[in-house]
Design a protein around this motif. Sequence first.
Motif, PDB file in Angstrom:
ATOM      1  N   GLY A  56      -4.893  -4.276  -0.794  1.00 42.92           N
ATOM      2  CA  GLY A  56      -5.020  -3.934   0.612  1.00 42.92           C
ATOM      3  C   GLY A  56      -5.936  -4.835   1.407  1.00 42.92           C
ATOM      4  N   ASN A 149      -2.403  -8.458  13.474  1.00 48.78           N
ATOM      5  CA  ASN A 149      -1.297  -7.594  13.911  1.00 48.78           C
ATOM      6  C   ASN A 149      -0.841  -7.923  15.327  1.00 48.78           C
ATOM      7  N   PRO A 160       1.299  -0.370   4.454  1.00 47.15           N
ATOM      8  CA  PRO A 160       1.024   0.435   5.663  1.00 47.15           C
ATOM      9  C   PRO A 160      -0.334   0.055   6.261  1.00 47.15           C
ATOM     10  N   ALA A 161      -0.429   0.104   7.580  1.00 49.16           N
ATOM     11  CA  ALA A 161      -1.655  -0.283   8.289  1.00 49.16           C
ATOM     12  C   ALA A 161      -2.875   0.462   7.775  1.00 49.16           C
ATOM     13  N   GLU A 162      -2.716   1.746   7.404  1.00 47.84           N
ATOM     14  CA  GLU A 162      -3.866   2.526   6.942  1.00 47.84           C
ATOM     15  C   GLU A 162      -4.374   2.083   5.567  1.00 47.84           C
ATOM     16  N   GLU A 163      -3.611   1.265   4.844  1.00 48.96           N
ATOM     17  CA  GLU A 163      -4.048   0.757   3.537  1.00 48.96           C
ATOM     18  C   GLU A 163      -4.739  -0.604   3.636  1.00 48.96           C
ATOM     19  N   ILE A 165      -7.484  -3.409   4.439  1.00 51.43           N
ATOM     20  CA  ILE A 165      -8.943  -3.500   4.455  1.00 51.43           C
ATOM     21  C   ILE A 165      -9.293  -4.866   5.048  1.00 51.43           C
TER      22      ILE A 165
END
Length: 180
Positions: A56, A149, A160-163, A165
């Motif tokens: 990530g 992005n 996914p964006a939430e993963e 870092i």
Amino acid sequence: MRVEQTPLKDCYIIHNTVFKDNRGYFFESFNQQKFAELTGLDVHFIQDNQSSSVKGVLRGLHFQKGDAAQAKLVRVLQGSVLDVAVDLRKDSLTYGQHFSIELSDESNTQLFIPRGFAHGFVVLSDVAVFFYKCDNFYNKAAEGGLMYNDPQLDIDWKLPAEELILSEKDLVNPLLKDIS
């Protein structure tokens, strides 16, 4: 060594010939003479860099400006990453376009990124060790970044964006339209 042109001018995929037997494997990761012969480019690498990151981690998109610009030859020593190059050369027919490729320790494939490009990667495996050669020394005063992005680039980072870092620095990079 086999060289494949990407859709971006002067950006090449390097396919290495790997010799395997019961002891393991061997391959020549770089040969200046063969590289020049196959690409027509006269590049002299003077600095090697290596990083280790967990799944990530997204490092990028980074570049060096002006006389400090760097060409890079990148590869993965352990794990796998999605590697991305963005053409920032304003006079290029592929300005603002990007190319991505999965690099891994299994494929031993490398990517050559010429001067004038932004570069970044995201780790797809649990851990990745990333290695690259540069043809110019790092210069902190000349460093630049591009927002990972940026909607104009529309890069699919495969996670996914939430993963993802990212460093604090990479979260505030400018958009392509704002880079002079």
